[in-house]
Enzyme design. Structure first.
Site, PDB file in Angstrom:
ATOM      1  N   GLY A  19       0.806  -1.544   3.959  1.00 51.35           N
ATOM      2  CA  GLY A  19       1.994   0.081   4.495  1.00 51.35           C
ATOM      3  C   GLY A  19       2.669  -0.074   4.928  1.00 51.35           C
ATOM      4  O   GLY A  19       3.855   0.027   4.464  1.00 51.35           O
ATOM      5  N   SER A  20       2.490   0.526   6.199  1.00 50.03           N
ATOM      6  CA  SER A  20       4.022   0.682   6.729  1.00 50.03           C
ATOM      7  C   SER A  20       5.033  -0.382   7.108  1.00 50.03           C
ATOM      8  O   SER A  20       5.948  -0.339   6.792  1.00 50.03           O
ATOM      9  CB  SER A  20       3.664   1.739   8.528  1.00 50.03           C
ATOM     10  OG  SER A  20       2.975  -0.034   8.753  1.00 50.03           O
TER      11      SER A  20
ATOM     12  N   MET B 293     -11.328  -5.650   7.153  1.00 43.94           N
ATOM     13  CA  MET B 293      -9.908  -4.991   7.298  1.00 43.94           C
ATOM     14  C   MET B 293      -9.982  -5.146   8.633  1.00 43.94           C
ATOM     15  O   MET B 293     -10.995  -5.174   9.814  1.00 43.94           O
ATOM     16  CB  MET B 293     -11.091  -3.571   7.710  1.00 43.94           C
ATOM     17  CG  MET B 293     -11.487  -2.336   6.277  1.00 43.94           C
ATOM     18  SD  MET B 293      -9.852  -1.876   5.697  1.00 43.94           S
ATOM     19  CE  MET B 293      -8.200  -1.146   6.409  1.00 43.94           C
TER      20      MET B 293
ATOM     21  N   MET C 225      -9.035   8.542   0.453  1.00 41.13           N
ATOM     22  CA  MET C 225      -9.992   8.679   1.063  1.00 41.13           C
ATOM     23  C   MET C 225     -10.136   9.884   1.406  1.00 41.13           C
ATOM     24  O   MET C 225      -9.515  11.313   0.477  1.00 41.13           O
ATOM     25  CB  MET C 225      -8.922   8.488   2.915  1.00 41.13           C
ATOM     26  CG  MET C 225      -8.275   7.431   2.908  1.00 41.13           C
ATOM     27  SD  MET C 225      -7.197   7.709   4.663  1.00 41.13           S
ATOM     28  CE  MET C 225      -5.930   5.910   4.121  1.00 41.13           C
TER      29      MET C 225
ATOM     30  N   HIS D 164      -8.861   1.460  -3.498  1.00 38.54           N
ATOM     31  CA  HIS D 164      -9.659   1.052  -1.790  1.00 38.54           C
ATOM     32  C   HIS D 164     -10.266   2.518  -1.975  1.00 38.54           C
ATOM     33  O   HIS D 164      -9.560   3.234  -1.500  1.00 38.54           O
ATOM     34  CB  HIS D 164      -8.718   0.743  -1.218  1.00 38.54           C
ATOM     35  CG  HIS D 164      -9.459   0.519   0.534  1.00 38.54           C
ATOM     36  ND1 HIS D 164      -8.820  -0.162   1.741  1.00 38.54           N
ATOM     37  CD2 HIS D 164     -11.042   1.118   0.260  1.00 38.54           C
ATOM     38  CE1 HIS D 164      -9.237  -0.063   2.463  1.00 38.54           C
ATOM     39  NE2 HIS D 164     -10.621  -0.099   1.773  1.00 38.54           N
TER      40      HIS D 164
ATOM     41  N   GLY E 298      -2.716   4.258   8.422  1.00 45.02           N
ATOM     42  CA  GLY E 298      -1.132   3.259   8.619  1.00 45.02           C
ATOM     43  C   GLY E 298      -0.677   3.051   9.496  1.00 45.02           C
ATOM     44  O   GLY E 298      -1.369   3.658  10.247  1.00 45.02           O
ATOM     45  N   GLY E 299      -0.077   1.780   9.708  1.00 41.68           N
ATOM     46  CA  GLY E 299       0.306   1.682  11.094  1.00 41.68           C
ATOM     47  C   GLY E 299      -0.101   1.733  12.134  1.00 41.68           C
ATOM     48  O   GLY E 299       0.682   1.342  13.554  1.00 41.68           O
TER      49      GLY E 299
ATOM     50  N   GLY F 113      -8.780   4.318   8.125  1.00 40.97           N
ATOM     51  CA  GLY F 113      -8.410   5.897   7.956  1.00 40.97           C
ATOM     52  C   GLY F 113      -6.417   5.963   7.875  1.00 40.97           C
ATOM     53  O   GLY F 113      -5.772   6.696   7.739  1.00 40.97           O
TER      54      GLY F 113
ATOM     55  N   SER G  36       0.800  -1.058  -0.136  1.00 37.17           N
ATOM     56  CA  SER G  36      -0.200  -0.017   0.115  1.00 37.17           C
ATOM     57  C   SER G  36       0.786   1.565  -0.117  1.00 37.17           C
ATOM     58  O   SER G  36       1.575   1.386   1.290  1.00 37.17           O
ATOM     59  CB  SER G  36      -1.154  -0.017   1.324  1.00 37.17           C
ATOM     60  OG  SER G  36      -1.315   1.001   1.660  1.00 37.17           O
TER      61      SER G  36
ATOM     62  N   MET H 263     -12.164   4.722   0.007  1.00 34.16           N
ATOM     63  CA  MET H 263     -12.731   4.785   1.776  1.00 34.16           C
ATOM     64  C   MET H 263     -13.034   6.295   1.489  1.00 34.16           C
ATOM     65  O   MET H 263     -13.060   7.457   2.291  1.00 34.16           O
ATOM     66  CB  MET H 263     -11.810   4.866   2.768  1.00 34.16           C
ATOM     67  CG  MET H 263     -10.402   3.415   3.359  1.00 34.16           C
ATOM     68  SD  MET H 263      -9.591   3.413   3.910  1.00 34.16           S
ATOM     69  CE  MET H 263      -8.166   3.474   2.490  1.00 34.16           C
TER      70      MET H 263
ATOM     71  N   ASP I  95      -6.228  -5.994   5.125  1.00 34.32           N
ATOM     72  CA  ASP I  95      -5.380  -4.521   5.009  1.00 34.32           C
ATOM     73  C   ASP I  95      -5.906  -4.239   6.366  1.00 34.32           C
ATOM     74  O   ASP I  95      -6.937  -3.858   7.406  1.00 34.32           O
ATOM     75  CB  ASP I  95      -6.578  -3.814   3.916  1.00 34.32           C
ATOM     76  CG  ASP I  95      -6.331  -2.767   3.773  1.00 34.32           C
ATOM     77  OD1 ASP I  95      -4.833  -1.942   4.251  1.00 34.32           O
ATOM     78  OD2 ASP I  95      -6.751  -1.710   2.921  1.00 34.32           O
ATOM     79  N   GLY I  96      -4.343  -3.765   6.924  1.00 38.91           N
ATOM     80  CA  GLY I  96      -3.963  -3.235   8.659  1.00 38.91           C
ATOM     81  C   GLY I  96      -3.198  -4.354   9.165  1.00 38.91           C
ATOM     82  O   GLY I  96      -3.582  -4.922   9.631  1.00 38.91           O
ATOM     83  N   GLY I  97      -1.950  -3.322   9.321  1.00 42.68           N
ATOM     84  CA  GLY I  97      -1.386  -3.944  11.237  1.00 42.68           C
ATOM     85  C   GLY I  97      -0.683  -5.704  10.216  1.00 42.68           C
ATOM     86  O   GLY I  97      -0.435  -6.399  10.580  1.00 42.68           O
TER      87      GLY I  97
ATOM     88  N   HIS J 251      -1.810  -1.179  -3.988  1.00 37.19           N
ATOM     89  CA  HIS J 251      -2.535  -0.654  -3.306  1.00 37.19           C
ATOM     90  C   HIS J 251      -2.414   0.203  -3.462  1.00 37.19           C
ATOM     91  O   HIS J 251      -1.357   0.917  -2.659  1.00 37.19           O
ATOM     92  CB  HIS J 251      -2.737  -1.664  -2.084  1.00 37.19           C
ATOM     93  CG  HIS J 251      -4.408  -1.334  -0.996  1.00 37.19           C
ATOM     94  ND1 HIS J 251      -5.467  -2.289  -1.494  1.00 37.19           N
ATOM     95  CD2 HIS J 251      -4.415  -0.473  -0.159  1.00 37.19           C
ATOM     96  CE1 HIS J 251      -6.199  -1.732  -0.811  1.00 37.19           C
ATOM     97  NE2 HIS J 251      -5.599  -0.242  -0.191  1.00 37.19           N
TER      98      HIS J 251
ATOM     99  N   ASP K  43      -4.639   3.666  -1.350  1.00 42.61           N
ATOM    100  CA  ASP K  43      -5.742   4.373   0.004  1.00 42.61           C
ATOM    101  C   ASP K  43      -6.514   4.932  -0.762  1.00 42.61           C
ATOM    102  O   ASP K  43      -5.866   6.774  -0.925  1.00 42.61           O
ATOM    103  CB  ASP K  43      -4.962   3.823   0.742  1.00 42.61           C
ATOM    104  CG  ASP K  43      -4.553   2.119   1.497  1.00 42.61           C
ATOM    105  OD1 ASP K  43      -5.690   2.104   1.196  1.00 42.61           O
ATOM    106  OD2 ASP K  43      -3.541   2.448   1.311  1.00 42.61           O
TER     107      ASP K  43
HETATM  108  C1  DX5 Z   1      -5.957   1.990   6.222  1.00 46.51           C
HETATM  109  C2  DX5 Z   1      -5.415   1.451   4.051  1.00 46.51           C
HETATM  110  C3  DX5 Z   1      -4.971   0.518   4.373  1.00 46.51           C
HETATM  111  C4  DX5 Z   1      -2.899   1.341   5.639  1.00 46.51           C
HETATM  112  C5  DX5 Z   1      -2.635  -0.230   6.009  1.00 46.51           C
HETATM  113  O1  DX5 Z   1      -6.778   2.526   6.042  1.00 46.51           O
HETATM  114  O2  DX5 Z   1      -6.832   0.557   4.096  1.00 46.51           O
HETATM  115  O3  DX5 Z   1      -4.574   0.107   3.138  1.00 46.51           O
HETATM  116  O4  DX5 Z   1      -2.142   0.751   4.196  1.00 46.51           O
HETATM  117  O5  DX5 Z   1      -1.233   0.375   6.475  1.00 46.51           O
HETATM  118  P1  DX5 Z   1      -0.166  -0.360   7.339  1.00 46.51           P
HETATM  119  O6  DX5 Z   1       0.298  -1.834   6.824  1.00 46.51           O
HETATM  120  O7  DX5 Z   1       0.407   0.589   7.708  1.00 46.51           O
HETATM  121  O8  DX5 Z   1      -1.663  -1.227   8.564  1.00 46.51           O
HETATM  122 ZN    ZN Z   2      -6.792  -0.108   1.987  1.00 45.60          ZN
END
Ligand code: DX5
Ligand code: ZN
Length: 225
Positions: free
Chosen positions: A202-203, A145, A42, A74, A152-153, A150, A13, A76, A180-182, A38, A40
């Site tokens: 992502g992170s 999710m 928002m 994605h 990353g990290g 909203g 991401s 949001m 997606d997430g963590g 990916h 994101d």
């Molecule tokens: C968060 C996004 C994710 C985000 C994940 O709302 O949808 O795609 O980049 O970030 P990490 O992998 O750092 O949790």
């Molecule tokens: Zn995402």
């Protein structure tokens, strides 16, 4: 219809990438073997932050296509059906809308397909898998999710693997489950065991000194191609 590559995949991401060096950062994960990027989106309404729009999708299109990779968008955003055509035109291969973001989910799914791209539907941590029961037959991807959308990290929501398992049981075989997430090399295998096959990170990739190697470590953890 445009599609994401088959099989088990890790999707970097770009949310956590250095946007001043976006091309270079994307090149690093593509060189390491990533086949899904990916993006994101928002809107400051469905989720508090504002990120990027179709311009960034079209800016990445050629580079991603040349690597025979695909763009996973994605959304949001509230009322995603209003924006689907713009993202499809910009070069998305798959567009994911949130079940919570529209009162007209079936219409939103139909718009994604009419625009020639695969369709994902995402659910937030508090939304039960059953909310997708009337939609699962007609979509390509169910995105679970594993953090609140909203940012990353954030830390992985511990109850996610159980939820992925329930979603896997509910969904027809051809529907792929994306998380997606963590996601990192520790949490991705937990989701893989539960039935997920697309892992957004992502992170864990871009907030490291070597995104290519970080991608490879997560890919290895789930046996991704
Ligand atoms: C968060 C996004 C994710 C985000 C994940 O709302 O949808 O795609 O980049 O970030 P990490 O992998 O750092 O949790
Ligand atoms: Zn995402």
């Amino acid at each position: 219809m445009r599609r994401l590559p088959d099989g088990v995949r890790v999707a970097p991401s770009i949310l956590s990438a250095d946007f001043a060096r976006l091309r270079e950062q994307v090149a690093e994960v593509l060189a390491a073997g990533a086949k899904i990027i990916h993006v994101d989106v928002m809107d400051g309404h469905f989720v508090p932050p504002i990120t990027v729009g179709p311009l960034v999708v079209s800016a990445l299109r050629e580079q991603v296509e040349r690597a025979q990779a695909a763009l996973d968008v994605h959304l949001m955003v509230s009322r995603p059906e209003r924006h689907v055509a713009d993202f499809a035109k910009a070069g998305a291969d798959s567009i994911t809308v949130h079940a919570e973001a529209t009162e007209h989910l079936a219409y939103a799914v139909a718009s994604v397909h009419e625009n020639g791209t695969s369709c994902g539907v995402a659910i937030n941590p508090a939304t039960p898998p059953q909310q997708l029961s009337e939609t699962l037959d007609g979509i390509e991807i169910a995105l679970c999710m594993t953090v609140n959308p909203g940012w990353g990290g954030q830390p992985f929501t511990a109850r996610s693997p159980g939820k992925v398992e329930r979603l896997r049981t509910l969904a027809p075989e051809q529907v792929r489950i994306e998380v997606d997430g963590g996601i990192d090399a520790r949490t991705a295998p937990l989701c893989a065991q539960a039935g997920a096959s697309i892992f957004v990170a992502g992170s864990a990739i871009f907030a490291t000194p070597d995104p290519g190697r970080a991608y490879e470590a997560i890919a290895r953890s789930v046996g991704a191609s």
